[in-house]
Design an enzyme around this catalytic site. Structure first.
Site, mmCIF file in Angstrom:
data_model
loop_
_atom_site.group_PDB
_atom_site.id
_atom_site.type_symbol
_atom_site.label_atom_id
_atom_site.label_comp_id
_atom_site.label_asym_id
_atom_site.label_seq_id
_atom_site.Cartn_x
_atom_site.Cartn_y
_atom_site.Cartn_z
ATOM 1 N N GLU A 35 0.143 3.626 1.741
ATOM 2 C CA GLU A 35 0.220 4.054 3.154
ATOM 3 C C GLU A 35 1.636 3.855 3.701
ATOM 4 O O GLU A 35 2.005 4.475 4.701
ATOM 5 C CB GLU A 35 -0.763 3.236 4.002
ATOM 6 C CG GLU A 35 -2.141 3.837 4.133
ATOM 7 C CD GLU A 35 -2.178 5.119 4.963
ATOM 8 O OE1 GLU A 35 -1.740 5.097 6.110
ATOM 9 O OE2 GLU A 35 -2.632 6.137 4.440
ATOM 10 N N ARG A 55 -16.548 6.280 -0.397
ATOM 11 C CA ARG A 55 -17.873 5.660 -0.325
ATOM 12 C C ARG A 55 -18.736 6.339 0.746
ATOM 13 O O ARG A 55 -19.953 6.490 0.585
ATOM 14 C CB ARG A 55 -17.707 4.169 -0.056
ATOM 15 C CG ARG A 55 -18.958 3.353 -0.095
ATOM 16 C CD ARG A 55 -19.524 3.148 -1.503
ATOM 17 N NE ARG A 55 -20.922 2.771 -1.419
ATOM 18 C CZ ARG A 55 -21.375 1.642 -0.921
ATOM 19 N NH1 ARG A 55 -20.521 0.711 -0.498
ATOM 20 N NH2 ARG A 55 -22.671 1.410 -0.849
ATOM 21 N N TYR A 72 -1.476 0.385 10.659
ATOM 22 C CA TYR A 72 -1.739 -0.290 9.383
ATOM 23 C C TYR A 72 -0.537 -0.128 8.449
ATOM 24 O O TYR A 72 -0.050 -1.101 7.851
ATOM 25 C CB TYR A 72 -3.005 0.297 8.735
ATOM 26 C CG TYR A 72 -3.222 -0.129 7.297
ATOM 27 C CD1 TYR A 72 -3.834 -1.332 6.992
ATOM 28 C CD2 TYR A 72 -2.806 0.689 6.234
ATOM 29 C CE1 TYR A 72 -4.030 -1.721 5.662
ATOM 30 C CE2 TYR A 72 -2.992 0.313 4.918
ATOM 31 C CZ TYR A 72 -3.610 -0.891 4.638
ATOM 32 O OH TYR A 72 -3.791 -1.271 3.334
ATOM 33 N N SER A 110 0.809 -1.225 0.000
ATOM 34 C CA SER A 110 0.000 0.000 0.000
ATOM 35 C C SER A 110 0.838 1.268 0.000
ATOM 36 O O SER A 110 1.911 1.340 0.623
ATOM 37 C CB SER A 110 -0.872 -0.021 1.259
ATOM 38 O OG SER A 110 -1.402 1.254 1.508
HETATM 39 P P1 NAP Z 1 -11.363 -4.925 1.877
HETATM 40 O O1 NAP Z 1 -12.516 -4.625 0.998
HETATM 41 O O2 NAP Z 1 -11.359 -4.405 3.270
HETATM 42 O O3 NAP Z 1 -11.193 -6.524 1.929
HETATM 43 C C1 NAP Z 1 -10.404 -7.140 2.899
HETATM 44 C C2 NAP Z 1 -10.602 -8.637 2.809
HETATM 45 O O4 NAP Z 1 -9.759 -9.267 3.782
HETATM 46 C C3 NAP Z 1 -12.030 -9.122 3.095
HETATM 47 O O5 NAP Z 1 -12.342 -10.157 2.210
HETATM 48 C C4 NAP Z 1 -11.919 -9.651 4.506
HETATM 49 O O6 NAP Z 1 -12.860 -10.668 4.790
HETATM 50 C C5 NAP Z 1 -10.529 -10.257 4.458
HETATM 51 N N1 NAP Z 1 -9.948 -10.504 5.776
HETATM 52 C C6 NAP Z 1 -9.815 -9.649 6.806
HETATM 53 N N2 NAP Z 1 -9.211 -10.248 7.834
HETATM 54 C C7 NAP Z 1 -8.958 -11.527 7.455
HETATM 55 C C8 NAP Z 1 -8.357 -12.637 8.076
HETATM 56 N N3 NAP Z 1 -7.897 -12.587 9.335
HETATM 57 N N4 NAP Z 1 -8.256 -13.799 7.380
HETATM 58 C C9 NAP Z 1 -8.732 -13.886 6.126
HETATM 59 N N5 NAP Z 1 -9.340 -12.867 5.482
HETATM 60 C C10 NAP Z 1 -9.436 -11.697 6.139
HETATM 61 O O7 NAP Z 1 -9.997 -4.428 1.206
HETATM 62 P P2 NAP Z 1 -9.695 -4.048 -0.340
HETATM 63 O O8 NAP Z 1 -9.950 -2.602 -0.536
HETATM 64 O O9 NAP Z 1 -10.339 -5.045 -1.222
HETATM 65 O O10 NAP Z 1 -8.114 -4.221 -0.372
HETATM 66 C C11 NAP Z 1 -7.511 -5.474 -0.674
HETATM 67 C C12 NAP Z 1 -6.087 -5.484 -0.162
HETATM 68 O O11 NAP Z 1 -5.346 -4.423 -0.763
HETATM 69 C C13 NAP Z 1 -5.948 -5.283 1.344
HETATM 70 O O12 NAP Z 1 -4.831 -6.020 1.766
HETATM 71 C C14 NAP Z 1 -5.643 -3.792 1.480
HETATM 72 O O13 NAP Z 1 -4.945 -3.536 2.676
HETATM 73 C C15 NAP Z 1 -4.786 -3.582 0.246
HETATM 74 N N6 NAP Z 1 -4.789 -2.238 -0.327
HETATM 75 C C16 NAP Z 1 -5.968 -1.641 -0.638
HETATM 76 C C17 NAP Z 1 -5.960 -0.389 -1.232
HETATM 77 C C18 NAP Z 1 -7.246 0.307 -1.595
HETATM 78 O O14 NAP Z 1 -7.188 1.524 -1.840
HETATM 79 N N7 NAP Z 1 -8.361 -0.398 -1.700
HETATM 80 C C19 NAP Z 1 -4.733 0.236 -1.535
HETATM 81 C C20 NAP Z 1 -3.555 -0.434 -1.221
HETATM 82 C C21 NAP Z 1 -3.584 -1.683 -0.635
HETATM 83 P P3 NAP Z 1 -14.323 -10.366 5.460
HETATM 84 O O15 NAP Z 1 -15.228 -10.023 4.316
HETATM 85 O O16 NAP Z 1 -14.625 -11.648 6.117
HETATM 86 O O17 NAP Z 1 -14.126 -9.209 6.405
HETATM 87 O O1 G4F Z 2 -10.593 6.563 2.598
HETATM 88 P P1 G4F Z 2 -9.610 6.528 3.699
HETATM 89 O O2 G4F Z 2 -10.062 5.938 4.984
HETATM 90 O O3 G4F Z 2 -8.341 5.806 3.108
HETATM 91 P P2 G4F Z 2 -6.791 5.752 3.515
HETATM 92 O O4 G4F Z 2 -6.592 6.054 4.960
HETATM 93 O O5 G4F Z 2 -6.067 6.595 2.533
HETATM 94 O O6 G4F Z 2 -6.473 4.217 3.284
HETATM 95 C C1 G4F Z 2 -6.914 3.523 2.135
HETATM 96 O O7 G4F Z 2 -5.938 3.632 1.130
HETATM 97 C C2 G4F Z 2 -4.701 2.983 1.434
HETATM 98 C C3 G4F Z 2 -3.785 3.232 0.249
HETATM 99 O O8 G4F Z 2 -3.124 4.459 0.421
HETATM 100 C C4 G4F Z 2 -4.970 1.514 1.647
HETATM 101 F F1 G4F Z 2 -3.819 0.864 1.877
HETATM 102 C C5 G4F Z 2 -5.913 1.335 2.819
HETATM 103 O O9 G4F Z 2 -6.211 -0.057 2.975
HETATM 104 C C6 G4F Z 2 -7.196 2.077 2.514
HETATM 105 O O10 G4F Z 2 -7.821 1.433 1.421
HETATM 106 O O11 G4F Z 2 -9.098 8.015 4.032
HETATM 107 C C7 G4F Z 2 -8.589 8.862 3.028
HETATM 108 C C8 G4F Z 2 -8.346 10.256 3.601
HETATM 109 C C9 G4F Z 2 -7.529 10.275 4.915
HETATM 110 O O12 G4F Z 2 -6.577 11.304 4.842
HETATM 111 C C10 G4F Z 2 -8.550 10.626 5.979
HETATM 112 O O13 G4F Z 2 -8.033 11.327 7.102
HETATM 113 O O14 G4F Z 2 -9.603 10.853 3.910
HETATM 114 C C11 G4F Z 2 -9.483 11.517 5.162
HETATM 115 N N1 G4F Z 2 -10.809 11.662 5.762
HETATM 116 C C12 G4F Z 2 -11.392 12.852 6.081
HETATM 117 N N2 G4F Z 2 -12.591 12.620 6.655
HETATM 118 C C13 G4F Z 2 -11.618 10.659 6.129
HETATM 119 C C14 G4F Z 2 -12.739 11.268 6.684
HETATM 120 N N3 G4F Z 2 -11.492 9.330 6.011
HETATM 121 C C15 G4F Z 2 -12.524 8.549 6.456
HETATM 122 N N4 G4F Z 2 -12.419 7.210 6.313
HETATM 123 N N5 G4F Z 2 -13.635 9.104 7.035
HETATM 124 C C16 G4F Z 2 -13.801 10.457 7.170
HETATM 125 O O15 G4F Z 2 -14.805 10.936 7.678
#
Ligand code: NAP
Ligand code: G4F
Length: 322
Positions: A126, A190, A148, A124
């Site tokens: 992050e 979202r 995280y 990520s």
């Molecule tokens: P997500 O929607 O939160 O999905 C997370 C998945 O992990 C869900 O299927 C969840 O299952 C499963 N999980 C959680 N804890 C587990 C455990 N202990 N054992 C097995 N499965 C488990 O996340 P996503 O947005 O699809 O992201 C996918 C991956 O990419 C994650 O590793 C995230 O950290 C990484 N990532 C995401 C972003 C982004 O912007 N979306 C960016 C960089 C990296 P349940 O449905 O049962 O909860």
């Molecule tokens: O949507 P966020 O919660 O995503 P964040 O923290 O960037 O993390 C996501 O992206 C990462 C990749 O860079 C992934 F690895 C991680 O798993 C996840 O998918 O927050 C985005 C930004 C932050 O700066 C937060 O402080 O939005 C700001 N924010 C402002 N108000 C908020 C809010 N975030 C959330 N969730 N809720 C608020 O009300």
């Protein structure tokens, strides 16, 4: 011959898009799924009959060995994680165990049972946290700002380490934020599109938010899972940044979402300290040049299109539920 893939995190946003992509490509898809009291299949309802589910958890090594044994995968995509940054301050130990050490658990299962399987780790942006250079690329040093982010740094380096120690085909994809109508509602995109739709329909009066000045490089999840697959089709394993190369503030996101529904966001958004993080990542902006050049990866959906797609989807879902 039919290729076989094992996806952890199949019920999540990325797991659902990746499963769709691999099924389209003719893969036999296995999904690791946690046992829950009621099934969480919202994202994969439409393809659930095409997936072979295997019960397991990243915290339970035996279940991972079993999953790799049953699936005998050519490719393993480790997408499972405690993925919400905010929660990582409330459950730092769990986040470390699942998002960090969980990567070693699945790597070990692969190493022991099917060491020739190709492995993708969901790393990520992050990890860049308090960024030391902009834009961020593969060589940018990490400076994580949340439990995280710290856990993801561990997951990244253990992936690199298994590649170098055991000659495994292991890749770390450093993905910047990617979103879709299947994004969890606590994530900011979202949360905003869902609230804008509710407010439009008179189901909600205000939207409580944290830091509107944070900047993110937001892309569409459907584009990003293609990069995951491409990484595992190369001759050699490597690590890649996947990003749009554009950054936007949270306020811009709010403006576009509310504006799309002819609402003035200033009438509804309230700043609530509850949503301000103990340590913020102020700015993320990725440089995807390496992925574009070496993988031939490209993105199809831009920022404004992404936000309006999500608003439309939330509006439609709520209207159908009325
Ligand atoms: P997500 O929607 O939160 O999905 C997370 C998945 O992990 C869900 O299927 C969840 O299952 C499963 N999980 C959680 N804890 C587990 C455990 N202990 N054992 C097995 N499965 C488990 O996340 P996503 O947005 O699809 O992201 C996918 C991956 O990419 C994650 O590793 C995230 O950290 C990484 N990532 C995401 C972003 C982004 O912007 N979306 C960016 C960089 C990296 P349940 O449905 O049962 O909860
Ligand atoms: O949507 P966020 O919660 O995503 P964040 O923290 O960037 O993390 C996501 O992206 C990462 C990749 O860079 C992934 F690895 C991680 O798993 C996840 O998918 O927050 C985005 C930004 C932050 O700066 C937060 O402080 O939005 C700001 N924010 C402002 N108000 C908020 C809010 N975030 C959330 N969730 N809720 C608020 O009300």
């Amino acid at each position: 011959m039919e290729k076989r893939a094992l996806i952890t995190g199949i019920t999540g946003q990325d797991g659902s898009y990746l499963a769709e992509l691999l099924l389209e490509k003719g893969y036999k898809v296995f999904g690791l799924r946690r046992r829950t009291s009621v099934p969480i299949l919202e994202n994969i309802e439409h393809i659930k009959n095409d997936i072979e589910f295997i019960d397991g958890d990243l915290l339970d090594m035996g279940s991972l060995i079993n999953a790799v044994n049953i699936s005998q995968p050519d490719e393993v995509y480790n997408l499972a994680a405690q993925s919400f940054v905010g929660t990582s301050w409330i459950q730092p130990v769990l986040t470390g165990e699942v998002t960090g050490v969980g990567v070693t658990n699945i790597l070990e299962a692969v190493r022991v049972v099917k060491p020739d399987a190709r492995f993708y780790q969901a790393s990520s942006s992050e990890m860049f946290g308090k960024v030391v250079e902009t834009p961020q690329k593969e060589t940018t040093p990490f400076y994580p700002r949340s439990p995280y982010g710290v856990a993801k740094v561990y997951g990244h380096w253990i992936t690199v380490n298994y590649r170098e120690s055991f000659d495994m085909f292991a890749c770390s994809g450093i993905l910047f934020n990617h979103e879709s109508p299947r994004r969890g509602v606590e994530f900011v995109t979202r949360k905003v599109t869902d609230a804008a739709a509710r407010i439009k329909l008179g189901l909600q009066k205000e939207l409580r938010m944290g830091n509107l000045d944070a900047q993110r490089d937001w892309g569409f999840a459907g584009d990003y899972v293609k990069a995951m697959w491409l990484m595992l089709q190369q001759e050699k394993p490597d690590d890649y940044v996947i990003a749009t190369g554009e950054t936007h503030t949270v306020q811009e996101l709010v403006e576009i979402a509310f504006g799309h529904l002819d609402l003035n966001w200033r009438d509804y958004v309230v700043i609530d300290p509850k949503f301000v993080r103990p340590a913020e990542v102020d700015l993320l902006l990725g440089d995807p040049s390496k992925a574009k050049q070496k993988l031939g990866w490209k993105l199809d959906v831009g920022f404004e299109q992404l936000v309006t797609m999500m608003v439309e989807s939330d509006l439609k879902r709520m209207e159908n539920n009325r």
